[in-house]
Scaffold this active site. Structure first.
Site, PDB file in Angstrom:
ATOM      1  N   HIS A   1      92.735  -7.894  49.253  1.00  0.00           N
ATOM      2  CA  HIS A   1      93.596  -6.836  49.758  1.00  0.00           C
ATOM      3  C   HIS A   1      94.476  -7.360  50.886  1.00  0.00           C
ATOM      4  O   HIS A   1      95.668  -7.045  50.974  1.00  0.00           O
ATOM      5  CB  HIS A   1      92.759  -5.662  50.290  1.00  0.00           C
ATOM      6  CG  HIS A   1      92.147  -4.805  49.220  1.00  0.00           C
ATOM      7  ND1 HIS A   1      91.217  -5.267  48.329  1.00  0.00           N
ATOM      8  CD2 HIS A   1      92.361  -3.486  48.909  1.00  0.00           C
ATOM      9  CE1 HIS A   1      90.860  -4.268  47.514  1.00  0.00           C
ATOM     10  NE2 HIS A   1      91.543  -3.181  47.843  1.00  0.00           N
TER      11      HIS A   1
ATOM     12  N   ASP B   1      91.467  45.807  39.427  1.00  0.00           N
ATOM     13  CA  ASP B   1      90.881  45.384  38.159  1.00  0.00           C
ATOM     14  C   ASP B   1      91.927  45.354  37.048  1.00  0.00           C
ATOM     15  O   ASP B   1      91.795  44.579  36.099  1.00  0.00           O
ATOM     16  CB  ASP B   1      89.752  46.338  37.757  1.00  0.00           C
ATOM     17  CG  ASP B   1      88.440  46.018  38.450  1.00  0.00           C
ATOM     18  OD1 ASP B   1      88.327  44.940  39.052  1.00  0.00           O
ATOM     19  OD2 ASP B   1      87.520  46.859  38.380  1.00  0.00           O
TER      20      ASP B   1
ATOM     21  N   GLN C   1      81.881  49.939  39.501  1.00  0.00           N
ATOM     22  CA  GLN C   1      81.445  48.560  39.296  1.00  0.00           C
ATOM     23  C   GLN C   1      80.072  48.491  38.628  1.00  0.00           C
ATOM     24  O   GLN C   1      79.799  47.585  37.849  1.00  0.00           O
ATOM     25  CB  GLN C   1      81.433  47.814  40.635  1.00  0.00           C
ATOM     26  CG  GLN C   1      82.810  47.673  41.257  1.00  0.00           C
ATOM     27  CD  GLN C   1      83.841  47.078  40.312  1.00  0.00           C
ATOM     28  OE1 GLN C   1      83.636  46.027  39.720  1.00  0.00           O
ATOM     29  NE2 GLN C   1      84.974  47.765  40.158  1.00  0.00           N
TER      30      GLN C   1
ATOM     31  N   GLU D   1      82.045  40.055  45.941  1.00  0.00           N
ATOM     32  CA  GLU D   1      83.173  39.831  45.027  1.00  0.00           C
ATOM     33  C   GLU D   1      84.317  40.782  45.389  1.00  0.00           C
ATOM     34  O   GLU D   1      85.455  40.368  45.562  1.00  0.00           O
ATOM     35  CB  GLU D   1      82.720  40.070  43.592  1.00  0.00           C
ATOM     36  CG  GLU D   1      83.851  39.939  42.577  1.00  0.00           C
ATOM     37  CD  GLU D   1      83.463  40.460  41.214  1.00  0.00           C
ATOM     38  OE1 GLU D   1      84.126  40.071  40.228  1.00  0.00           O
ATOM     39  OE2 GLU D   1      82.517  41.262  41.105  1.00  0.00           O
ATOM     40  N   HIS D   2      84.017  42.074  45.453  1.00  0.00           N
ATOM     41  CA  HIS D   2      84.977  43.084  45.910  1.00  0.00           C
ATOM     42  C   HIS D   2      84.447  43.711  47.196  1.00  0.00           C
ATOM     43  O   HIS D   2      83.286  44.102  47.246  1.00  0.00           O
ATOM     44  CB  HIS D   2      85.142  44.208  44.888  1.00  0.00           C
ATOM     45  CG  HIS D   2      85.463  43.753  43.494  1.00  0.00           C
ATOM     46  ND1 HIS D   2      84.494  43.602  42.520  1.00  0.00           N
ATOM     47  CD2 HIS D   2      86.647  43.428  42.923  1.00  0.00           C
ATOM     48  CE1 HIS D   2      85.078  43.208  41.396  1.00  0.00           C
ATOM     49  NE2 HIS D   2      86.376  43.090  41.624  1.00  0.00           N
TER      50      HIS D   2
ATOM     51  N   HIS E   1      79.847  48.272  34.716  1.00  0.00           N
ATOM     52  CA  HIS E   1      80.149  47.027  34.006  1.00  0.00           C
ATOM     53  C   HIS E   1      78.910  46.444  33.318  1.00  0.00           C
ATOM     54  O   HIS E   1      78.988  45.963  32.187  1.00  0.00           O
ATOM     55  CB  HIS E   1      80.682  45.969  34.983  1.00  0.00           C
ATOM     56  CG  HIS E   1      82.150  46.050  35.228  1.00  0.00           C
ATOM     57  ND1 HIS E   1      83.089  45.820  34.252  1.00  0.00           N
ATOM     58  CD2 HIS E   1      82.850  46.319  36.359  1.00  0.00           C
ATOM     59  CE1 HIS E   1      84.293  45.944  34.765  1.00  0.00           C
ATOM     60  NE2 HIS E   1      84.175  46.248  36.047  1.00  0.00           N
TER      61      HIS E   1
END
Length: 441
Positions: free
Chosen positions: A425, A366, A264, A332-333, A267
């Site tokens: 109404h 992924d 990761q 996230e993960h 990235h």
């Protein structure tokens, strides 16, 4: 540990100071104000100048002079023909799994009689057009094309527009073009960054306006998505990648655990990677494997910067402290290499996605398992969900009352309307509750 592989934080959870906790739990990038202002200016140019702004951005940011923004269909085909058959097979397999999983998530329409004569329904319909952003720059991401395009197609969207930055030849990567073809996109543009997000949200002479804009990206893409969120649907604040690896002694090989962090971190220099365990010996083993792995990776500089900026190796006093930290981190993960990962997963409310056991690498998710890799980051998993087919649907309700149903509801509705000071109404309800109302119905 060498300077290249040393994480920003290395120590016991109980001994973290306030600054270290902020670094771990507030993972937004530090120059958000500057990025926000610059992004706002770029979006304003796209709104006012359309395609002209996009051509200018290509020259300024991508260093290319484009003849056209749209990539012709024949280029998609050429890209498919140029790729190794193993790459095509892998993309096709991934697309098949993504479609299988996302079709299974589609909701059914609802029809229910809430009381005699009063029937309600909820109908789900696909959006007309959606935009999918696929990052470029440091690496091509055909997987992101599939993660956006295939769920949209599964949801029944007619127009699926992909934007991805141009390379030196003025085209997105061939694997991105191939993924667009395999995934079922309808149009593709060589446009990247905040400009692409603005074009998909506002529309230009070339790029159609979309009802939703999804896909991961860098801080400028993330900021652009947040700024257009009032005009279109966005998926979630999907910014730089992050992972939290939670491990107990004997549940996974140290080299595997270190590899999850490196995978990761490669990235983006802004990526956040953290490891937490209850075992001092496992922590030391992962520290050693991390040093070896960083030295061996071709993306050493990116990985090292991510580690030194937002990396962490942490020791928990016990299982409860470890899992409490994981919940607070809202990663996230999250990789659970614990003695009972299913039980630990059942107690979690804040992850973007969870991988259970040592064999379940984030790399599989992924690319190929079929679950979506477009996920909320920076702790926003506390509120947001990962991308799914549901993001490409909207719904509306319908309501039908018979004469008898209207008669039974007229009095109470009129009472509530008068209590709110809305006599019109009340009249509308009473008319339908009267005998005359029943006859005219």
């Amino acid at each position: 540990m060498s300077a290249e592989s040393r994480p920003a934080i290395d120590g016991r959870i109980a001994e973290l100071d306030d600054g270290q906790r902020r670094l771990l739990f507030d993972r937004r990038v530090g120059d958000a104000g500057e990025v926000a202002d610059a992004t706002r200016a770029l979006l304003a140019l796209v709104r006012s100048e359309g395609d002209d702004a996009l051509f200018d951005f290509a020259r300024r940011f991508d260093g290319v002079e484009l003849d056209a923004l749209e990539v012709p269909r024949e280029k998609w085909g050429e890209a498919l023909e140029s790729l190794d058959s193993e790459v095509i097979d892998a993309l096709t397999r991934a697309a098949r799994n993504i479609e299988t999983f996302h079709r299974a998530q589609l909701p059914s329409d609802v029809e229910v009689e809430v009381e005699p004569g009063v029937t309600l329904g909820r109908v789900f319909v696909p959006l007309e057009a959606v935009g999918v952003y696929a990052p470029g720059g440091r690496a091509a991401y055909p997987s992101s094309v599939l993660m956006g395009v295939v769920p949209a197609r599964a949801a029944g969207v007619k127009e699926i527009v992909v934007c991805s930055p141009p390379g030196p030849d003025g085209m997105p990567s061939p694997v991105v073009l191939a993924a667009a073809a395999i995934g079922g996109a309808t149009r593709l543009f060589a446009v990247g960054g905040a400009g692409a997000i603005g074009a998909l949200a506002f529309g230009t002479g070339s790029i159609p306006r979309c009802a939703a804009v999804v896909g991961p990206g860098n801080r400028w893409v993330l900021e652009a998505k947040q700024q257009v969120a009032g005009e279109v649907i966005i998926d979630s604040p999907a910014g730089p990648s992050e992972v939290l690896v939670v491990a107990e002694e004997g549940c996974a090989q140290p080299a595997w655990l270190a590899a999850e962090l490196i995978a990761q971190a490669e990235h983006d220099p802004d990526a956040a990677v953290a490891f937490v365990t209850t075992s001092p010996s496992l922590l030391e083993a992962v520290r050693r494997e991390l040093r070896i792995g960083v030295a061996a990776t071709p993306r050493r500089e990116v990985v090292a910067e991510a580690l030194s900026t937002r990396g962490a190796l942490l020791l928990a006093a016990d299982h409860d402290e470890m899992m409490t930290f994981a919940e607070a981190y809202a990663g996230e993960h999250v990789v659970l290499c614990t003695r009972d990962p299913r039980a630990d997963r059942a107690g979690m409310r804040t992850p973007g996605t969870v991988f259970l056991g040592g064999a379940s690498s984030v790399a599989f998710g992924d690319y190929m398992t079929g679950a979506n890799h477009v996920l909320p980051t920076a702790g926003t998993a506390r509120s947001f969900s990962g991308l799914s087919a549901l993001d490409f649907l909207r719904s509306y309700t319908w309501q039908e009352l018979t004469a008898e149903g209207a008669a039974g509801m007229a009095g109470p509705v009129a009472t509530l309307a008068e209590a709110e000071g809305l006599p019109g109404h009340a009249t509308a309800a009473r008319l339908r509750g009267s005998k005359a109302g029943e006859e005219t119905s």
